[in-house]
Design an enzyme around this catalytic site. Structure first.
Site, PDB file in Angstrom:
ATOM      1  N   ASP A 107     -10.111  12.110   1.147  1.00 17.46           N
ATOM      2  CA  ASP A 107     -10.779  11.952  -0.140  1.00 17.46           C
ATOM      3  C   ASP A 107     -10.992  13.334  -0.756  1.00 17.46           C
ATOM      4  OD1 ASP A 107     -12.204   9.900  -1.872  1.00 17.46           O
ATOM      5  OD2 ASP A 107     -12.234   8.888   0.073  1.00 17.46           O
ATOM      6  N   ASP A 214     -11.227  11.134  -5.999  1.00 18.31           N
ATOM      7  CA  ASP A 214     -12.431  10.420  -6.414  1.00 18.31           C
ATOM      8  C   ASP A 214     -12.747  10.705  -7.890  1.00 18.31           C
ATOM      9  OD1 ASP A 214     -14.870   8.892  -5.544  1.00 18.31           O
ATOM     10  OD2 ASP A 214     -15.878  10.741  -6.156  1.00 18.31           O
ATOM     11  N   GLU A 278      -8.812   7.595  -8.498  1.00 19.52           N
ATOM     12  CA  GLU A 278      -9.766   6.528  -8.811  1.00 19.52           C
ATOM     13  C   GLU A 278     -10.020   6.580 -10.323  1.00 19.52           C
ATOM     14  OE1 GLU A 278     -14.243   5.038  -7.508  1.00 19.52           O
ATOM     15  OE2 GLU A 278     -13.802   7.179  -7.654  1.00 19.52           O
ATOM     16  N   HIS A 356     -13.997   0.441  -0.196  1.00 20.52           N
ATOM     17  CA  HIS A 356     -15.350   0.718   0.284  1.00 20.52           C
ATOM     18  C   HIS A 356     -16.419   0.470  -0.769  1.00 20.52           C
ATOM     19  CE1 HIS A 356     -14.025   4.209  -1.910  1.00 20.52           C
ATOM     20  NE2 HIS A 356     -15.261   4.651  -1.960  1.00 20.52           N
ATOM     21  N   ASP A 357     -16.019   0.201  -2.006  1.00 18.26           N
ATOM     22  CA  ASP A 357     -16.969   0.058  -3.112  1.00 18.26           C
ATOM     23  C   ASP A 357     -17.138  -1.374  -3.594  1.00 18.26           C
ATOM     24  OD1 ASP A 357     -17.851   2.666  -3.385  1.00 18.26           O
ATOM     25  OD2 ASP A 357     -16.292   3.230  -4.817  1.00 18.26           O
TER      26      ASP A 357
END
Length: 585
Positions: A107, A214, A278, A356-357
């Protein structure tokens, strides 16, 4: 002829054909009984990961952090959070992935740091510190009564204002997320150079094969900091994404990342390193294409979140978790939009339904009751694995993990966002201004909260699902004895076995599944989702039943059945929550 047949448009590179496996380190495998997953735990399970048939591992943040936002608040890019292990452990993981013919991406979290990062501590120390301008500092405003007010009325992602007052220097600093996550000022060239050295080159030099980037479209803000229009008169803060998302210099910054850093590196086997961004709050295909066009030399691909946002209010708004029921045609239109937008272009797309979100796919998009959860997991696996683009799988998805039980209280939810939204929902319910809000937000969190994906991985039927011998940082799911990897590895008809089979088929027939054009059939059908994939003369037909009742499905005389999520099929109907693939070659 399919536009995908043009090699100038869709040049074949490793990451387009890859299946990526996302690991959330806190919740994957604890090797030492302290309740936290760790890098040695991942190393223990490297053979399992490789056995899935995936081509790359995406490791969510393992950097040193106070863990206010589960590692997305980084205090040192060049160190590892001690409960996760050491830099040397990550180096071993890089080597282990490469030894098993898998690449490893990390990440890249560079919109903000933790307020405990040395850069921010220096920036905060005085107004004339050399790093003061590495973050956004602004003086207070004052209303007619002399009350101190933030520089803008912007609402943050985790509810509340985007500005926090600093007593020491008597100014506010900007944070789009939690107050412990101050935003970096990408306008400052020295700041950018430090990011490239510390967050990128440090790890690329150790052999990582790329980055999931991210919050990639938030680096460029409108630095005049205008107030947002008042769309919620009852609140002192207002949604303001138009001022900090897809800003005026965002494409310059991302091009610079490529030219200054990424273009100088290759993967362990000599291939280009990869980036997947993202990309939130970018609804137009034309806007997305600006980021992923190969000619632009920005990002290789992005996550566009319409699929995971079904039923959800706008991100950052107070209605994010105010769930709205959706119908199957809405999902079809989302899939069609992001499957088709790359046709005739040099851009690329991603395929996923979990990360994960978000809540678990089986609970979000199908049926997680005991009778139907395995059938749901297989049907969804087939639905997404047959789509064009790079495929992303989130840990536990391959065994059909589901959301936390509805009986759990909000005390079990650990995520800062969930807790902030819950506190915000309680007040209007108790003071009578919105009596049903608490009930509505609870329902939304039970479906969509980030916590569901963060429950410990269910390895076996032992205590805590085999995740840890100690007390886990987050409670293990009550159903770990029924849903776990060990049991499914022994079962040829399990969800896990089905995923492995799908990955093999996707590789064997990558022309049509990875690169084929997408055609939606019967778009308004409320029960079935049917689409066609085509590459030159090769055709596949995918048929999916999203209901718990049989649905009529006409025979396909010119095609043969390649795969069904059921062991036995019916010639004239799709069985409940069944998925099928037919081919003509």
């Amino acid at each position: 002829m399919s536009p995908h047949a043009d090699p100038l448009l869709h040049k074949r590179v490793w990451w387009k054909e890859a299946a990526f496996y996302q690991i959330y380190p806190a919740s994957f495998k604890d090797s030492n009984g302290d309740g936290w997953g760790d890098i040695p735990g991942i190393l223990e399970k490297i053979a399992y990961i490789a056995s899935l048939g995936v081509d790359a591992v995406w490791l969510s943040p393992m950097f040193d952090s106070p863990q206010v936002d589960m590692g997305y608040d980084i205090s040192n890019y060049e160190a590892v959070y001690p409960p996760y292990g050491t830099v040397e452990d990550v180096e071993k993981l890089i080597e282990a992935c490469h030894a098993n013919d898998m690449k490893l991406i990390l990440d890249l979290v560079v919109n903000h740091t933790s307020d405990q990062h040395a850069w921010f501590k220096e920036s905060r120390s005085s107004k004339d510190n050399p790093k003061r301008d590495w973050y956004f500092w602004r003086p207070a405003r004052y209303d007619e009564q002399g009350n101190r007010m933030p520089p803008t009325n912007w609402r943050g992602y985790f509810a509340g204002p985007t500005w926090t007052w600093d007593e020491h220097t008597q100014e506010y600093y900007l944070h789009l997320y939690d107050k412990s996550q101050p935003d970096l000022n990408w306008e400052n060239a020295d700041c950018r150079r430090a990011i490239y050295d510390s967050a990128m080159r440090f790890w690329l030099d150790k052999g990582v094969d790329g980055f999931r980037v991210d919050t990639v479209n938030k680096y460029s803000k409108y630095v005049e900091f205008p107030d947002a229009p008042i769309t919620d008169p009852a609140s002192i803060v207002q949604p303001a994404a138009q001022f900090w998302c897809n800003g005026p210099r965002i494409h310059k910054f991302i091009k610079e990342i490529n030219s200054e850093v990424l273009s100088n590196y290759r993967t362990y086997d000599g291939q280009p390193v990869v980036t997947v961004g993202e990309l939130s709050l970018t609804p137009d295909a034309e806007g997305v294409l600006r980021y992923v066009s190969a000619r632009q030399k920005e990002l290789d691909m992005v996550f566009q979140f319409d699929i995971t946002h079904l039923g959800q209010g706008p991100p950052g708004s107070d209605s994010k978790y105010d769930f709205t029921e959706w119908k199957l045609p809405e999902m079809k239109r989302v899939v069609e939009k992001w499957q088709s937008f790359i046709e005739g272009t040099d851009g690329w797309t991603t395929v996923f339904c979990e990360n994960h979100d978000n809540g678990r796919g089986v609970s979000r998009f199908a049926n997680d009751t005991p009778e139907w959860r395995e059938k749901s997991a297989k049907m969804l696996a087939l639905c997404f694995a047959a789509q064009t683009g790079s495929l992303f799988l989130y840990q536990g998805q391959e065994i059909g993990m589901i959301n936390a039980p509805k009986e759990w209280s909000m005390d079990e939810y650990k995520d800062v966002e969930a807790q902030n939204y819950w506190r915000e929902a309680v007040r209007p319910s108790e003071d009578g201004t919105d009596p049903t809000r608490k009930e509505r937000i609870l329902h939304g969190l039970q479906l969509m909260a980030r916590d569901h994906a963060r429950l410990p991985f269910q390895w076996d039927s032992s205590v805590n699902g085999g995740f840890s011998t100690g007390k886990p940082w987050m409670r293990a799911h009550d159903l770990y004895k029924e849903i776990n990897a060990e049991a499914q590895e022994k079962d040829a008809d399990s969800v896990l076995s089905f995923y492995k089979r799908l990955f093999r088929l996707r590789k064997e027939r990558k022309d049509v599944f990875v690169y084929g054009t997408f055609e939606l059939l019967d778009p308004e059908n409320l029960s079935t989702f049917v689409y066609k994939k085509q590459y030159q003369e090769k055709t596949a037909l995918v048929a999916l039943n999203f209901t718990t009742e049989p649905q009529p499905f006409p025979a396909t005389e010119d095609m043969r059945l390649l795969l069904s999520s059921y062991s036995k099929t019916r010639p004239d109907s799709l069985q409940p929550l069944e998925g099928r693939i037919y081919i003509n070659y």
